[in-house]
Scaffold this motif. Structure first.
Motif, PDB file in Angstrom:
ATOM      1  N   ALA A 100      14.392  -1.759  -0.234  1.00 30.81           N
ATOM      2  CA  ALA A 100      13.341  -1.180  -1.090  1.00 30.81           C
ATOM      3  C   ALA A 100      11.972  -1.698  -0.666  1.00 30.81           C
ATOM      4  N   ASP A 120       9.961  -2.830   2.560  1.00 37.37           N
ATOM      5  CA  ASP A 120      10.128  -2.716   4.008  1.00 37.37           C
ATOM      6  C   ASP A 120       8.768  -2.682   4.698  1.00 37.37           C
ATOM      7  N   ASP A 141       3.068  -2.786   8.287  1.00 41.49           N
ATOM      8  CA  ASP A 141       2.015  -2.648   7.276  1.00 41.49           C
ATOM      9  C   ASP A 141       2.268  -3.731   6.237  1.00 41.49           C
ATOM     10  N   SER A 171       2.002  -4.020  -9.289  1.00 38.75           N
ATOM     11  CA  SER A 171       2.024  -2.868  -8.384  1.00 38.75           C
ATOM     12  C   SER A 171       1.963  -1.637  -9.263  1.00 38.75           C
ATOM     13  N   HIS A 187       0.837   5.348  -3.682  1.00 35.40           N
ATOM     14  CA  HIS A 187       1.018   4.573  -2.433  1.00 35.40           C
ATOM     15  C   HIS A 187       2.270   3.697  -2.358  1.00 35.40           C
ATOM     16  N   ILE A 206       5.850   3.631  -1.639  1.00 31.82           N
ATOM     17  CA  ILE A 206       6.764   4.587  -0.997  1.00 31.82           C
ATOM     18  C   ILE A 206       8.218   4.116  -1.099  1.00 31.82           C
ATOM     19  N   ASP A 231       4.220 -10.616  -5.192  1.00 35.50           N
ATOM     20  CA  ASP A 231       3.641  -9.410  -4.588  1.00 35.50           C
ATOM     21  C   ASP A 231       4.745  -8.494  -4.040  1.00 35.50           C
ATOM     22  N   THR A 248       6.357  -4.664  -5.731  1.00 31.06           N
ATOM     23  CA  THR A 248       6.561  -3.421  -4.977  1.00 31.06           C
ATOM     24  C   THR A 248       8.043  -3.045  -4.989  1.00 31.06           C
TER      25      THR A 248
HETATM   26  P1  AMP Z   1       1.432  -3.188  -3.632  1.00 29.56           P
HETATM   27  O1  AMP Z   1       0.062  -2.797  -4.058  1.00 29.56           O
HETATM   28  O2  AMP Z   1       1.625  -4.638  -3.483  1.00 29.56           O
HETATM   29  O3  AMP Z   1       2.514  -2.543  -4.412  1.00 29.56           O
HETATM   30  O4  AMP Z   1       1.617  -2.658  -2.169  1.00 29.56           O
HETATM   31  C1  AMP Z   1       1.486  -1.328  -1.866  1.00 29.56           C
HETATM   32  C2  AMP Z   1       1.148  -1.246  -0.423  1.00 29.56           C
HETATM   33  O5  AMP Z   1       2.269  -1.737   0.331  1.00 29.56           O
HETATM   34  C3  AMP Z   1       0.928   0.165   0.030  1.00 29.56           C
HETATM   35  O6  AMP Z   1      -0.428   0.496  -0.028  1.00 29.56           O
HETATM   36  C4  AMP Z   1       1.494   0.149   1.434  1.00 29.56           C
HETATM   37  O7  AMP Z   1       0.521  -0.416   2.302  1.00 29.56           O
HETATM   38  C5  AMP Z   1       2.635  -0.836   1.330  1.00 29.56           C
HETATM   39  N1  AMP Z   1       3.921  -0.269   0.891  1.00 29.56           N
HETATM   40  C6  AMP Z   1       4.173   0.922   0.248  1.00 29.56           C
HETATM   41  N2  AMP Z   1       5.471   1.079  -0.026  1.00 29.56           N
HETATM   42  C7  AMP Z   1       6.083  -0.041   0.440  1.00 29.56           C
HETATM   43  C8  AMP Z   1       7.441  -0.481   0.465  1.00 29.56           C
HETATM   44  N3  AMP Z   1       8.423   0.242  -0.065  1.00 29.56           N
HETATM   45  N4  AMP Z   1       7.712  -1.686   1.042  1.00 29.56           N
HETATM   46  C9  AMP Z   1       6.717  -2.432   1.583  1.00 29.56           C
HETATM   47  N5  AMP Z   1       5.419  -2.083   1.589  1.00 29.56           N
HETATM   48  C10 AMP Z   1       5.109  -0.900   1.026  1.00 29.56           C
END
Ligand code: AMP
Ligand code: MG
Length: 318
Positions: free
Chosen positions: A113, A115, A171, A246, A262, A264, A290, A294
């Motif tokens: 979940a 990644d 990322d 998040s 955002h 995913i 953090d 997510t």
């Molecule tokens: P956060 O604000 O900590 O929830 O992180 C969201 C950011 O993490 C997004 O803007 C993407 O850059 C990245 N992201 C999105 N979906 C995922 C995911 N499933 N796993 C890891 N990073 C993600």
């Protein structure tokens, strides 16, 4: 004898006054400063004799971490990895190794979940463009195949990262700010801050006891999704801890009457859809909180709660 009594009373009174004085921050000076880093406003408030120097050093550390992990800076360690070919070990800063080791652990524990190799998919969503359009099913399928067939190997001894496929891209948007929160807190503590609050765009770390509350607790409001900033759905009371949220409302666009945000879901390549709009994690480590915020968002209430339980953190859905 009378003189001795007066001396004693004076000492007791002085101790009481000093006690109150220190409880209220005492000789500790309050200093607060805001800088724009990690694409967001970051505010640090610290209470110590040298608060200004401590805050400035903490910001230097946050800026250093941002430089190393910034997806959009072509000289960052992450960009050097992203531009590299498969099987080519890329030497990186120990900070990047530490972040990636936690990211890979979270990937395993969350069953994918969370990644950090999801970039080929998240890049398709172009949240930073003026009028974004959702990618086609075909584009998502191709990008998901890159994620599926790719990956990274992290070698903490040689400080290298090796991609398994040319197209693999990282990322750290879901973890780097969390790491920066812990690192800033460490700098502040080392520089003698007895109390401080690090707020990296809603990613909050509290240090020591709140000098402005009788019980020393920090009270952190949880932003009500899609409401004006500062409107809270509830308030959490914490001792030294991190509070990380998040939320779908943090970055999204609208297209054809639908909202696309955002966070995913790696199993579909689409924004993760649930009946809640944010997940807040309260825990000891800001980096862990953090990733967990997510991951729990993607996993949903039940599976998310099980993951949070494993790490002993509290979660809030809003
Ligand atoms: P956060 O604000 O900590 O929830 O992180 C969201 C950011 O993490 C997004 O803007 C993407 O850059 C990245 N992201 C999105 N979906 C995922 C995911 N499933 N796993 C890891 N990073 C993600
Ligand atoms: Mg996160």
């Amino acid at each position: 004898m009378k003189r001795l009594k007066i001396v004693f009373s004076t000492i007791i009174l002085a101790t009481l006054i000093l006690g109150l004085f220190f409880r209220a921050g005492g000789t500790d000076k309050k200093y607060e400063s805001t800088e724009f880093l990690f694409d967001t406003y970051c505010t640090i408030t610290a209470y110590s004799k040298n608060a200004e120097t401590a805050v400035s050093a903490a910001f230097d550390e946050i800026a250093r971490i941002h430089r190393l992990t910034n997806f959009f800076d072509e000289n960052s360690d992450i960009s050097r990895i992203n531009k590299a070919k498969a099987n080519e070990p890329i030497k990186v800063d120990p900070i990047v190794i530490e972040i990636l080791e936690t990211a890979l652990e979270m990937d395993r524990e969350s069953e994918g979940a969370f990644d950090v190799t999801l970039a080929p998919v998240s890049m398709l969503w172009k949240f930073d463009e003026g009028e974004p359009v959702p990618p086609t099913a075909e584009q998502i399928k191709t990008a998901l195949a890159i994620v599926e067939n790719g990956g990274i190997e992290v070698d903490a001894e040689s400080l290298t990262v090796t991609k398994l496929s040319d197209e693999t891209k990282l990322d750290l948007g879901g973890i780097a700010k969390g790491y920066a929160g812990d690192a800033a807190a460490k700098v502040l503590r080392e520089m003698g801050a007895k109390a401080a609050i690090v707020d990296l765009g809603g990613n909050i770390s509290c240090i020591g006891e709140n000098p402005n509350s009788k019980d020393g607790k920090w009270r952190i409001g949880l932003q009500k999704p899609f409401a004006p900033t500062g409107e809270y759905s509830e308030t959490v009371e914490i001792n030294e801890a991190s509070v990380v949220t998040s939320g779908t409302y943090q970055r999204y666009f609208e297209y054809g009457g639908e909202q696309y945000h955002h966070i995913i879901d790696p199993s579909t390549g689409q924004p993760s859809r649930h009946e809640f709009d944010s997940v807040t994690v309260v825990g000891g480590s800001s980096m862990q909180a953090d990733c967990l915020a997510t991951a729990v968002y993607v996993l949903g209430r039940e599976k998310g709660a099980a993951l949070a339980g494993k790490y002993g953190v509290d979660i809030y859905f809003n």
